[in-house]
Design an enzyme around this catalytic site. Structure first.
Site, short mmCIF file in Angstrom:
data_model
loop_
_atom_site.label_atom_id
_atom_site.label_comp_id
_atom_site.label_asym_id
_atom_site.label_seq_id
_atom_site.Cartn_x
_atom_site.Cartn_y
_atom_site.Cartn_z
N ASP A 486 38.85 41.24 26.42
CA ASP A 486 37.63 40.80 27.07
C ASP A 486 36.51 41.76 26.67
O ASP A 486 36.78 42.88 26.22
CB ASP A 486 37.85 40.82 28.59
CG ASP A 486 36.64 40.31 29.35
OD1 ASP A 486 35.94 39.45 28.81
OD2 ASP A 486 36.41 40.77 30.48
N ASP A 793 39.76 41.75 33.18
CA ASP A 793 39.60 42.24 34.55
C ASP A 793 39.22 41.16 35.53
O ASP A 793 39.26 41.38 36.73
CB ASP A 793 38.56 43.36 34.60
CG ASP A 793 37.20 42.92 34.08
OD1 ASP A 793 37.08 41.76 33.64
OD2 ASP A 793 36.26 43.74 34.10
N ASP A 797 40.47 35.72 33.44
CA ASP A 797 41.42 36.26 32.47
C ASP A 797 42.87 36.03 32.89
O ASP A 797 43.79 36.22 32.10
CB ASP A 797 41.21 37.77 32.29
CG ASP A 797 39.83 38.10 31.74
OD1 ASP A 797 39.41 37.41 30.81
OD2 ASP A 797 39.20 39.03 32.26
#
Length: 1032
Positions: A486, A793, A797
């Site tokens: 990410d 996080d 996700d």
């Protein structure tokens, strides 16, 4: 219908036989669902196992069902299974735990009946008794707990709903409780704390008990006791206890060290679990948002909820917009439940799947279903992984070899003993038929038998499973070939500030100067920012500095608005929120409908700049006039591209007017109203800076050099993603930034499954990705043979974290859903020789494993290519090092055994028994020192300098030092127990010389090249050819 609370006030269970028909049907449905899910797992396992002769050749080792775990264990013959599997999951305990969990879930399922009754407006019985005051509060603990546990909507309505309940709990629904120490004490005293009684961890005595339950050790203890009795009988108490006592001491030492090691690990994992459970969250107290531990929540707290949060306690919904809760952890059903005023009860432990809301806490700790569940089960730190079972298999194989050797030694020694070929050092025959007493014969047989048993003890490497407890994630991480990362909070710091802003066509310079805006533009813009936000602003009395809370993006925009003159509380009090569309990862925007004092309606939107811009038909210029946007759309697109090229996150803010009579008046219709999102007027476009984390570029280079491909998957637009990727080194140059190296999520999503598999390996950057796009990428990479690690996080996700071979979530910023979906969140012929052998076992096994298993990682590890899923446990490099050291040590020890008196110049010693003892002591001492020195070689199997970083591992140095000191004590001072004798300095130097040669020998050995093909493959090929020949 009988109230569950009245049936069983202790645990709230329904008694057997009193299960309502509706509940039976619901339970049956859940059971059928479970059976179907288990059936799916079974089919998957059958397919996998059927496709390969290797039971460890399993495609997906994550979240493996119990059937698969059993199959792994059955795949290898394991000696002393209860001991070998002491580091892995206890399948029987897991089954018992699941049964208890189902029983408590049945209570939560029964509560569905009360909810349905409330929805159908069915009267369940007489009017609820009025609340009985408890201390300072107008309602008691039992009534409050029963209300929440039973989801009794009828009772809640009689109390006046959540607005009527809040005064009873002395709570302000907007500002929360006062939150001072006195207030908190009273609430905990009246309603309990948000903790539950936890089962005590296993005591050290328990670990001692488990450590000695090894069959071979038990046999040794029995043999030692028999020897002790015979020794005292034949030689008297003063001399006869040495043999039996020394072996007993050695066995107890092995048991004690093993127990200490296990206990130490247990404490470490217990601390890790406590840290994991100590969730930090925000609550409203005294009008301000404060971050506290989940354990500090009290009844009466007002808590905001957003996507990804865990419901921290039982409670009642105050306000909510599109709030959806995943109650599967409590009800066992995977259905998402939407919460509103008709279904306002929230259960602790559930997850927020969508929307936003606030809740009033009505039950904490043991007074909640979740508290009962947690109190009834203990979190098992056991974890199953194919590597653990492979290691157990290797340990067993070595043990079987040791057992075979032990049986052979037993047969040979017994044959030599009873044929009169076994002699004492002075030449006396130990057994003479018809002359040796039965007592002496039994004593001799016991000694021989004990030697054989000791060989088994030494042969089985206890340290193998010890080295990998709870390290399945690290095991897989060593095989990772690609990392899908990410951007926000992982590659960047997640510390955002507004650094550029366009209002109308005017670029604000500086962006926080309010004089550049007209009053009309400023008023509408600030209204949209204040109301269309999940953040909060609190200004303490007597202070001008505001406290801003919320997500990093929200905080950045709210801080910018404060600089423009926003009065947060005033703005929020001037309008009424009609409906909220929470920010959605799919649509990349969020909106709110507001009713103003003059009954006008404004609908505000905020989200990804190019997406909001596409919905705009006009823009508000700096003077407050609406201008058509058609001719100027390219200007705004260019502004967005320029900000994105500077690594800025671009957010657009827009609004539109709406007629009040077009807004649904019915509450049910309003809750399902879709906010108009076309014909918007653009208010502003802001560029938010989120700096890259220091060291990210170097980390990416290291991964690339190690053969690990780093991919960035982000929700930001493609230009921002490209700029960050170039800054972090994920893209090496602009020339690389072409399709399909960089791709948008929607384009990847539109491809067929086969096309996605083909293109996935080429992708380096994916922008504007949805959670499903990230999941599709992970699936495509895994199907292509990649071992995928995913970092993230956020709640978006979670699907990819769960699907990946290894999921790593951020510990501080990460949502609870992300953390739960991840794997890592960013801890010879007499008893004296038996004593020596057990001491060698302690050095080579438990202490050695403990020292080497705690070796800290070094940057050199990144020079190695990823380890494949099915790579052999013992690599060719390890085989080379093992064979070199083994050949050297065996050669030296054989020379000392058969020619030791000549080498050590002991032939001239008149006391032949003493000379023999010196020779044997040197052999024993040299062997032990060889193991100590070889532990340094084992630190770095493929590096020349085995001493680099040794001082950083204090445990390793400490174990080596303690082992060496104990060896000196054994040789010099414990001769009566171990049949060793004092060695002079020259003999000690000889032992050191023999041991130290292992170091240069290891260096020379590392110059010998080894083939890349595993040695085991050379043995498999003939077998494979033979099988193919038979099938053809």
């Amino acid at each position: 219908m009988t109230s569950k609370g009245s049936t069983s006030p202790v645990n709230g269970m329904l008694p057997p036989g009193d299960t309502p028909p509706d509940l039976e049907a619901a339970t049956a449905t859940a059971d059928n669902d479970n059976k179907e899910r288990n059936s799916e797992f079974d089919n998957e396992d059958d397919d996998v196992v059927g496709s390969s002769a290797d039971p460890f050749d399993i495609a997906n080792t994550k979240n493996a069902p119990p059937e698969t775990l059993k199959r792994w264990r059955q795949a290898a013959l394991v000696l002393n299974a209860s001991r070998r599997f002491r580091y892995t999951l206890d399948l029987k305990k897991e089954e018992d735990k699941e049964n208890r969990r189902r029983m408590i879930r049945s209570h939560a399922q029964a509560a569905l009946l009360f909810k349905m009754a409330g929805e159908r407006q069915i009267v369940l019985g007489p009017t609820v008794a009025p609340p009985s005051p408890t201390g300072d509060y107008a309602i008691g603990l039992e009534q409050l707990a029963t209300l929440t546990r039973d989801h009794n909507v009828s009772a809640l309505q009689q109390y006046g709903g959540v607005k009527g309940l809040s005064p009873m709990l002395k709570t302000n629904l907007e500002k929360g409780i006062d939150g001072d120490e006195n207030d908190l004490f009273k609430r905990r005293n009246a309603f309990g704390s948000n903790t539950y009684p936890r089962k005590k961890g296993r005591s050290f005595l328990r670990f001692l008990w488990e450590a000695w339950q090894d069959l071979t050790l038990i046999i040794l203890i029995i043999a030692a006791v028999v020897s002790l009795v015979l020794g005292i009988k034949t030689e008297g108490l003063e001399e006869g206890w040495y043999d039996g006592g020394s072996i007993t001491f050695a066995v107890l030492l092995v048991i004690f060290v093993t127990a200490v090691s296990d206990y130490r690990q247990s404490l470490q994992f217990q601390n890790l679990n406590e840290e994991k459970q100590n969730i930090q969250l925000e609550v409203m107290r005294g009008g301000r948002m404060v971050k506290i531990s989940i354990f500090d929540i009290v009844v009466g707290d007002v808590i905001p909820l957003k996507i990804g949060d865990q419901v921290p306690a039982d409670g009642i919904l105050i306000t909510g917009h599109s709030l959806a809760i995943d109650e599967s952890s409590m009800t066992g059903e995977s259905k998402i439940v939407h919460k509103d005023q008709k279904s306002p009860f929230l259960m602790s432990g559930c997850k927020v799947a969508d929307g936003v809301g606030t809740m009033l806490v009505t039950g904490v700790g043991i007074n909640t279903e979740w508290g009962l569940l947690m109190a009834s089960i203990s979190e098992d730190t056991g974890e199953e992984t194919p590597l653990q079972v492979r290691l157990n298999g290797v340990a067993t194989f070595i043990g079987i070899v040791g057992l075979s050797v032990a049986l052979l030694v037993l047969a040979v020694l017994l044959g030599r003993y009873f044929t009169g070929n076994t002699k004492d050092p002075d030449g006396t025959v130990q057994f003479i038929k018809g002359k040796t007493s039965i007592s002496n014969a039994i004593d001799g047989v016991i000694k021989i038998f004990t030697i054989a048993v000791t060989i088994v003890v030494v042969a089985v490497p206890e340290g193998l499973p010890l080295a990998v407890r709870r390290l399945s994630a690290c095991e897989t991480m060593g095989s990772a070939t690609t990392i899908c990362s990410d951007k926000t909070g992982t590659l960047t710091l997640n510390q955002m500030t507004v650094v550029e802003a366009y209002v109308g066509k005017k670029k604000m310079t500086p962006p926080y100067e309010p004089s550049q805006l007209s009053s009309i533009t400023s008023a509408i813009l600030i209204e949209g920012i204040a109301q269309n936000s999940t953040g909060n602003v609190f200004v303490p009395k007597g202070s001008e500095e505001a406290e801003v809370t919320g997500s990093p993006t929200e905080k950045a925009i709210l801080t910018w608005a404060l600089m423009l003159g926003m009065k947060f509380d005033v703005i929020r009090s001037e309008t009424t929120i009609l409906h909220v569309f929470p920010f959605n990862s799919e649509k990349k925007r969020g909106g709110v409908a507001l009713k103003q004092a003059d009954s006008k309606v404004h609908i505000h939107w905020k989200g990804a700049a190019e997406i909001v811009l596409a919905s705009c038909s006009g823009y508000l210029d700096a003077n407050g006039c609406v201008q058509p946007i058609d001719e100027d759309k390219e200007f705004f697109k260019t502004a967005i591209d320029n900000m994105a090229a500077s690594s800025l996150r671009c957010v657009a803010i827009a609004y539109r007017s709406y007629e009040l009579d077009q807004v649904p008046s019915d509450e049910e219709d309003l809750s399902h109203w879709t906010l108009p999102e076309e014909e918007l007027t653009l208010l502003a476009i802001v560029g938010i800076k989120d700096p890259c984390r220091p060291g990210v570029s170097d980390a990416v280079k290291t991964c690339t050099a190690a053969g690990v491909k780093v991919r960035m998957v982000t929700g930001d637009n493609l230009q921002t993603a490209k700029a960050i990727a170039l800054e972090c080194g994920i893209l090496s140059s602009m020339e690389d930034a072409t399709h399909p190296t960089i791709i948008e999520g929607k384009d990847f999503r539109a491809l067929s499954e086969r096309e996605r598999e083909q293109i996935a390996k080429k992708i380096t950057v994916m922008g504007r990705s949805s959670p499903n796009d990230k999941l599709l990428l992970v699936q495509a990479l895994r199907k292509g043979g990649e071992v995928v690690a995913v970092t993230g996080d956020g709640t978006n996700d979670a699907p990819a974290l769960h699907e990946a071979d290894i999921g790593l979530s951020m510990g501080i910023q990460g949502t609870e859903v992300a953390k739960e979906s991840s794997d890592i969140i960013i801890l010879d012929d007499n008893f004296a020789s038996v004593v020596k052998l057990l001491w060698v076992n302690l050095i080579m096994d438990t202490l050695g494993a403990l020292a080497l298993a705690t070796e800290p990682p070094t940057d050199h590890l990144m020079d190695r290519t990823p380890v494949g899923r099915r790579e052999p446990l013992i690599t060719n490099i390890m085989w080379r090092n093992l064979l070199i050291q083994a050949l050297y040590q065996v050669t030296v020890l054989l020379v000392l055994n058969f020619s030791g008196k000549s080498v050590l110049r002991l032939n001239g010693d008149s006391n032949k028994a003493h000379a023999e003892d010196v020779k044997n002591t040197v052999i024993f001492n040299a062997f032990v020192l060889c193991q100590i020195f070889n532990e340094f070689n084992a630190r770095k199997p493929d590096e020349m300098n085995v001493f680099s970083g040794v001082t950083k591992n204090r445990l390793f140095v400490g174990i080596i030092a303690v082992t060496f000191v104990l060896q000196i004590i054994i040789i010099e001072f414990l001769g009566k127990f171990t049949s060793t004798v004092h060695l002079n300095w020259s003999q000690w130097l000889i032992c050191f010389g023999i041991a130290i040669i292992g170091w240069p020998l290891a260096v020379v050995g590392k110059l010998i090249p080894v083939p890349k093909t595993p040695l085991s493959e050379y043995f498999r090929r003939p077998i494979r050819r033979y099988r193919n020949a038979r099938t053809t």
